[in-house]
Design a protein around this motif. Sequence first.
Motif, PDB file in Angstrom:
ATOM      1  N   GLU A   1       0.777  -9.975   4.480  1.00  0.00           N
ATOM      2  CA  GLU A   1      -1.110 -10.344   4.287  1.00  0.00           C
ATOM      3  C   GLU A   1      -1.480 -10.336   2.626  1.00  0.00           C
ATOM      4  OE1 GLU A   1      -3.760 -10.124   7.484  1.00  0.00           O
ATOM      5  OE2 GLU A   1      -1.850 -10.124   9.326  1.00  0.00           O
ATOM      6  N   ASP A   2      -1.623  -9.384   2.543  1.00  0.00           N
ATOM      7  CA  ASP A   2      -1.853  -9.616   1.112  1.00  0.00           C
ATOM      8  C   ASP A   2      -0.969  -9.229  -0.019  1.00  0.00           C
ATOM      9  OD1 ASP A   2      -4.489  -8.775   1.773  1.00  0.00           O
ATOM     10  OD2 ASP A   2      -3.696  -6.194   2.691  1.00  0.00           O
ATOM     11  N   GLY A   3       0.371  -9.303   0.005  1.00  0.00           N
ATOM     12  CA  GLY A   3       1.523 -10.130  -0.701  1.00  0.00           C
ATOM     13  C   GLY A   3       1.930  -9.284  -1.950  1.00  0.00           C
ATOM     14  N   PHE A   4       1.823  -7.752  -1.055  1.00  0.00           N
ATOM     15  CA  PHE A   4       2.240  -6.908  -2.410  1.00  0.00           C
ATOM     16  C   PHE A   4       4.139  -7.147  -1.805  1.00  0.00           C
ATOM     17  CE2 PHE A   4      -2.539  -5.687  -2.136  1.00  0.00           C
ATOM     18  CZ  PHE A   4      -2.338  -5.942  -3.179  1.00  0.00           C
ATOM     19  N   ASP A   5       4.755  -6.169  -3.246  1.00  0.00           N
ATOM     20  CA  ASP A   5       5.911  -6.197  -2.561  1.00  0.00           C
ATOM     21  C   ASP A   5       6.270  -4.886  -2.606  1.00  0.00           C
ATOM     22  OD1 ASP A   5       6.648  -8.751  -4.066  1.00  0.00           O
ATOM     23  OD2 ASP A   5       6.171  -8.107  -5.723  1.00  0.00           O
ATOM     24  N   VAL A   6       5.440  -3.606  -2.763  1.00  0.00           N
ATOM     25  CA  VAL A   6       5.335  -2.515  -2.290  1.00  0.00           C
ATOM     26  C   VAL A   6       3.743  -2.038  -2.162  1.00  0.00           C
ATOM     27  CG1 VAL A   6       5.967  -0.004  -3.269  1.00  0.00           C
ATOM     28  CG2 VAL A   6       7.403  -1.441  -3.780  1.00  0.00           C
ATOM     29  N   ASN A   7       4.079  -0.276  -1.231  1.00  0.00           N
ATOM     30  CA  ASN A   7       2.340  -0.123  -1.398  1.00  0.00           C
ATOM     31  C   ASN A   7       3.068   1.104  -0.886  1.00  0.00           C
ATOM     32  OD1 ASN A   7       1.374  -2.741  -0.139  1.00  0.00           O
ATOM     33  ND2 ASN A   7       1.123  -1.977   1.431  1.00  0.00           N
ATOM     34  N   ILE A   8       1.870   2.014  -1.918  1.00  0.00           N
ATOM     35  CA  ILE A   8       1.905   3.853  -1.819  1.00  0.00           C
ATOM     36  C   ILE A   8       1.684   4.390  -0.785  1.00  0.00           C
ATOM     37  CG2 ILE A   8       1.738   5.778  -3.377  1.00  0.00           C
ATOM     38  CD1 ILE A   8       3.933   3.455  -4.380  1.00  0.00           C
ATOM     39  N   ARG A   9       1.177   4.614  -0.004  1.00  0.00           N
ATOM     40  CA  ARG A   9       1.234   5.472   0.916  1.00  0.00           C
ATOM     41  C   ARG A   9       0.365   6.764   1.184  1.00  0.00           C
ATOM     42  NH1 ARG A   9       2.553   1.050   6.472  1.00  0.00           N
ATOM     43  NH2 ARG A   9       1.474  -0.835   5.109  1.00  0.00           N
ATOM     44  N   VAL A  10      -0.384   7.214   2.017  1.00  0.00           N
ATOM     45  CA  VAL A  10      -0.999   8.600   1.897  1.00  0.00           C
ATOM     46  C   VAL A  10      -0.534   8.534   3.559  1.00  0.00           C
ATOM     47  CG1 VAL A  10      -2.458  10.410   1.187  1.00  0.00           C
ATOM     48  CG2 VAL A  10      -2.427   8.370  -0.570  1.00  0.00           C
ATOM     49  N   GLY A  11      -0.246   9.707   3.264  1.00  0.00           N
ATOM     50  CA  GLY A  11      -0.460  11.055   4.665  1.00  0.00           C
ATOM     51  C   GLY A  11       0.780  10.829   5.460  1.00  0.00           C
ATOM     52  N   TRP A  12       0.850  10.651   6.915  1.00  0.00           N
ATOM     53  CA  TRP A  12       2.848  10.456   7.260  1.00  0.00           C
ATOM     54  C   TRP A  12       2.684   8.738   8.390  1.00  0.00           C
ATOM     55  CZ3 TRP A  12       4.963  14.280   5.446  1.00  0.00           C
ATOM     56  CH2 TRP A  12       4.318  15.434   4.835  1.00  0.00           C
ATOM     57  N   LEU A  13       3.754   8.941   8.204  1.00  0.00           N
ATOM     58  CA  LEU A  13       4.169   7.214   8.390  1.00  0.00           C
ATOM     59  C   LEU A  13       4.109   6.805  10.177  1.00  0.00           C
ATOM     60  CD1 LEU A  13       6.245   5.679   5.515  1.00  0.00           C
ATOM     61  CD2 LEU A  13       4.052   5.833   5.266  1.00  0.00           C
ATOM     62  N   ASP A  14       3.269   5.861  10.295  1.00  0.00           N
ATOM     63  CA  ASP A  14       3.810   5.661  12.031  1.00  0.00           C
ATOM     64  C   ASP A  14       4.471   4.117  11.899  1.00  0.00           C
ATOM     65  OD1 ASP A  14       1.515   4.334  11.502  1.00  0.00           O
ATOM     66  OD2 ASP A  14      -0.023   5.125  12.671  1.00  0.00           O
ATOM     67  N   ASP A  15       4.616   3.651  11.144  1.00  0.00           N
ATOM     68  CA  ASP A  15       4.930   2.390  11.208  1.00  0.00           C
ATOM     69  C   ASP A  15       6.627   2.787  10.542  1.00  0.00           C
ATOM     70  OD1 ASP A  15       6.032  -0.452  10.520  1.00  0.00           O
ATOM     71  OD2 ASP A  15       3.768  -1.086   9.653  1.00  0.00           O
TER      72      ASP A  15
ATOM     73  N   VAL B   1       5.938   1.803   0.608  1.00  0.00           N
ATOM     74  CA  VAL B   1       6.575   0.939   1.979  1.00  0.00           C
ATOM     75  C   VAL B   1       7.098  -0.170   1.485  1.00  0.00           C
ATOM     76  CG1 VAL B   1       6.224   0.640   4.089  1.00  0.00           C
ATOM     77  CG2 VAL B   1       5.317   2.617   3.538  1.00  0.00           C
ATOM     78  N   TRP B   2       8.082  -0.568   1.241  1.00  0.00           N
ATOM     79  CA  TRP B   2       8.526  -2.559   0.944  1.00  0.00           C
ATOM     80  C   TRP B   2       8.737  -3.250   2.839  1.00  0.00           C
ATOM     81  CZ3 TRP B   2      11.154   2.042  -0.180  1.00  0.00           C
ATOM     82  CH2 TRP B   2      12.615   1.971   0.112  1.00  0.00           C
ATOM     83  N   PRO B   3       8.768  -4.120   2.920  1.00  0.00           N
ATOM     84  CA  PRO B   3       9.061  -5.288   3.615  1.00  0.00           C
ATOM     85  C   PRO B   3      11.318  -5.354   3.880  1.00  0.00           C
ATOM     86  CG  PRO B   3       8.122  -6.694   2.152  1.00  0.00           C
ATOM     87  CD  PRO B   3       8.371  -4.806   1.775  1.00  0.00           C
ATOM     88  N   ASP B   4      12.119  -4.891   4.721  1.00  0.00           N
ATOM     89  CA  ASP B   4      13.091  -4.951   4.970  1.00  0.00           C
ATOM     90  C   ASP B   4      13.676  -6.734   4.329  1.00  0.00           C
ATOM     91  OD1 ASP B   4      12.435  -6.185   7.413  1.00  0.00           O
ATOM     92  OD2 ASP B   4      13.601  -5.691   8.331  1.00  0.00           O
ATOM     93  N   THR B   5      12.686  -7.369   4.496  1.00  0.00           N
ATOM     94  CA  THR B   5      12.886  -8.586   3.842  1.00  0.00           C
ATOM     95  C   THR B   5      12.603  -8.836   2.762  1.00  0.00           C
ATOM     96  OG1 THR B   5      11.116  -9.556   4.874  1.00  0.00           O
ATOM     97  CG2 THR B   5      13.185  -9.587   5.987  1.00  0.00           C
TER      98      THR B   5
END
Length: 294
Positions: free
Chosen positions: A137-151, A270-274
């Motif tokens: 939705e926000d148009g990013f190629d890569v997000n750097i996330r902090v914490g432990w992933l649940d997605d 994190v990045w989309p598989d597409t």
Amino acid sequence: MIEHLRHMAIFASVVDEGSFRAAAKAIGLAPSRVSETVSDLESYLGVTLLYRTTRKIALTNEGRMFYARVAEMLRSAEIGLNELNALSLEPVGALRVSMPAFMSTSALATAIAEFVQQHPQVAISVSYTDERKDLLEDGFDVNIRVGWLDDSSMMSRKLGESDRALVAGAKYASIRPQPTHPSDLESWDWLRYKYRPDHTTLKGPEGETVKVLGQARLEVDSIDALHHFTCQNLGVTVLPEHLAARGEAKGELVRILPDWGLIPIGFFAVWPDTSRRESLTLLFVRFVAEHYGS
């Protein structure tokens, strides 16, 4: 048809971004020019592609059919560019990255700087915000996330971990009785970070686990602000190790119950598989993972 390929790409951008204004911002054109381009395309095709209102757009039946083909065309073009980039000695392209604001001066930011220096034909746009951003939705190629992933719907790679420290303003701590157990901190003033649980979990040297709630005097949505207000002697909080060490070195912060540990935080790309920039995205993630903390 060749002269209308650009029109088709702009039309797809309008659909992807959800509005003419957002598309104009994404591709660097005036909103009026984007609107005119889509209108020209509709005139050429002899059909209406979009329903327009003052607040939003919607695809017509013809627009929905046409968008599917245009998106497929653009995807194929991106794959072709990715394949050529993979064969090229020097990658070319642009990436949009989001990462937490408190990491703007961290080792991870330094790794990104090294990537930019080593790849002069790659343009990186970094958005610093502690608010979690949506990749698609926000148009990013890569997000750097902090914490432990649940997605599990996204591709991800762990970049590393960082310790955290329980700290308080030096002057604030000096007027409080020296705590010997986490329960002693229930009466202290706490500063809260909006995106964390209300309680703080600490693990003692003997393996004992204790949750402390405490009373929050102030809540913020920025780790940098949390660091600043703690240095202003408003109470006790949890900070990433690099910020805690910085405040401690300046004599502004002191560590509380240093024998009690906190769960470290993980950093993930994190990045989309597409991803339409798959090869460049993977190159970036691999580089940052290998250089972060080294």
